[in-house]
Design an enzyme around this catalytic site. Structure first.
Site, PDB file in Angstrom:
ATOM      1  N   HIS A 179     -14.820  -4.875  -1.877  1.00  0.00           N
ATOM      2  CA  HIS A 179     -14.480  -5.190  -2.944  1.00  0.00           C
ATOM      3  C   HIS A 179     -15.344  -6.699  -4.009  1.00  0.00           C
ATOM      4  CE1 HIS A 179     -12.000  -1.650  -3.680  1.00  0.00           C
ATOM      5  NE2 HIS A 179     -11.159  -1.916  -2.205  1.00  0.00           N
ATOM      6  N   ARG A 239     -14.297  -8.774   5.394  1.00  0.00           N
ATOM      7  CA  ARG A 239     -13.872  -7.406   5.575  1.00  0.00           C
ATOM      8  C   ARG A 239     -15.679  -6.732   5.075  1.00  0.00           C
ATOM      9  NH1 ARG A 239      -9.559  -5.268   1.282  1.00  0.00           N
ATOM     10  NH2 ARG A 239     -10.426  -6.288  -0.035  1.00  0.00           N
ATOM     11  N   GLU A 261      -3.544   1.375   5.381  1.00  0.00           N
ATOM     12  CA  GLU A 261      -2.591   1.183   3.177  1.00  0.00           C
ATOM     13  C   GLU A 261      -3.125   2.459   2.976  1.00  0.00           C
ATOM     14  OE1 GLU A 261      -5.601  -1.508   1.613  1.00  0.00           O
ATOM     15  OE2 GLU A 261      -7.884  -0.342   2.881  1.00  0.00           O
ATOM     16  N   ASP A 267      -3.507  -0.837  -2.248  1.00  0.00           N
ATOM     17  CA  ASP A 267      -4.052   0.615  -1.696  1.00  0.00           C
ATOM     18  C   ASP A 267      -2.645   1.721  -1.235  1.00  0.00           C
ATOM     19  OD1 ASP A 267      -6.419   1.536  -2.296  1.00  0.00           O
ATOM     20  OD2 ASP A 267      -7.386  -0.095  -1.242  1.00  0.00           O
TER      21      ASP A 267
END
Ligand code: 3PY
Ligand code: MG
Length: 255
Positions: A47, A72, A151, A177
């Protein structure tokens, strides 16, 4: 593999490590966050705005600041897991690991044979450590931490199988999430009672399986609670919000 105790060694010793979250893709901020006292800095390609170049620089900057570098990747981008380790990341947090197949793909990218199928090319990582390629290889599977994000309800359902995957070092809960998927898209409530009690169960199962437990914490209360639940790798503080909050607080001093 690293001169100071590695992130893997510290997690094995059950130390609590707090990671800052880096989204702005400004590598020197990783150094600042390390110098500010964070134990680790997580460079977010899912993100956040990081690309492989800012990850390369961010890893070096985090280490210069005395912090462990974590990355990530984007969903299903298993190839970038190996690249991040090649560039010197000590851990990778793989988003949306929803099945044992996803967990096996993560291990495949993160670990050398016979555990996985990581391809050879860790020259930058070895350089950062001052290690010879042979020394790097000897320690790599024990020292590169592969964390699977739990998640979704599917991941929670498959948790026992995921935790049984050889070579998977641990899990990392994504409460945002998890709340989104549990509510079928109705809301994002990462601090809700439902999500937090599910997180506690996930931590207990991970620890019982001998795996590391990490979680993204949206509030200080959540971070404290997560520590009490047995999580030892805590994401607490996104650099964009840290800067915004500090700027607001500084200006408010003049009010
Ligand atoms: C989540 O809460 O879903 C996350 O992925 C945290 O980054
Ligand atoms: Mg998420």
């Amino acid at each position: 593999m690293t001169a100071a105790p590695s992130l893997a060694a510290r997690l094995r010793a059950d130390e609590t490590i707090v990671t800052a979250w880096s989204t702005l893709a400004v590598p020197i901020l990783a150094e600042l966050l390390g110098r500010a006292g964070y134990g680790a800095v997580t460079l977010d390609m899912q993100h956040g705005a990081h690309d492989i170049g800012t990850v390369r620089e961010g890893i070096a900057a985090a280490r210069l600041g005395g912090a462990h570098a974590v990355m990530r990747p984007a969903v299903d981008d298993f190839a970038t897991v190996s690249r991040a380790f090649d560039l010197g990341a000590e851990a990778v947090i793989m988003p949306m690991v929803n099945s044992v197949e996803d967990a096996l793909a993560l291990v495949g990218a993160a670990k050398y044979p016979p555990v996985g199928a990581r391809s050879w090319g860790p020259h930058r990582a070895a350089m950062l450590q001052g290690a010879s390629p042979a020394d790097y290889l000897a320690a790599a599977n024990a020292e590169t931490v592969a964390l699977a994000m739990i998640e979704t309800p599917a991941a929670v359902e498959a948790l026992d199988e995921i935790l049984a995957v050889e070579g998977l070092d641990g899990i990392f809960v994504g409460p945002g999430d998890l709340s989104l998927t549990l509510s079928d898209g109705a809301s994002v409530t990462p601090s809700s009672e439902t999500v937090q009690s599910m997180a506690a169960e996930i931590a207990a199962k991970a620890r019982a399986a001998g795996k590391f437990a990490g979680i993204f914490c949206n509030t200080t209360a959540d971070a404290r609670a997560a520590r009490d639940m047995g999580f030892r790798f805590l994401a607490h503080g996104v650099e964009m919000s840290l800067l915004m909050d500090a700027a607001k607080a500084k200006l408010a001093e003049l009010d």
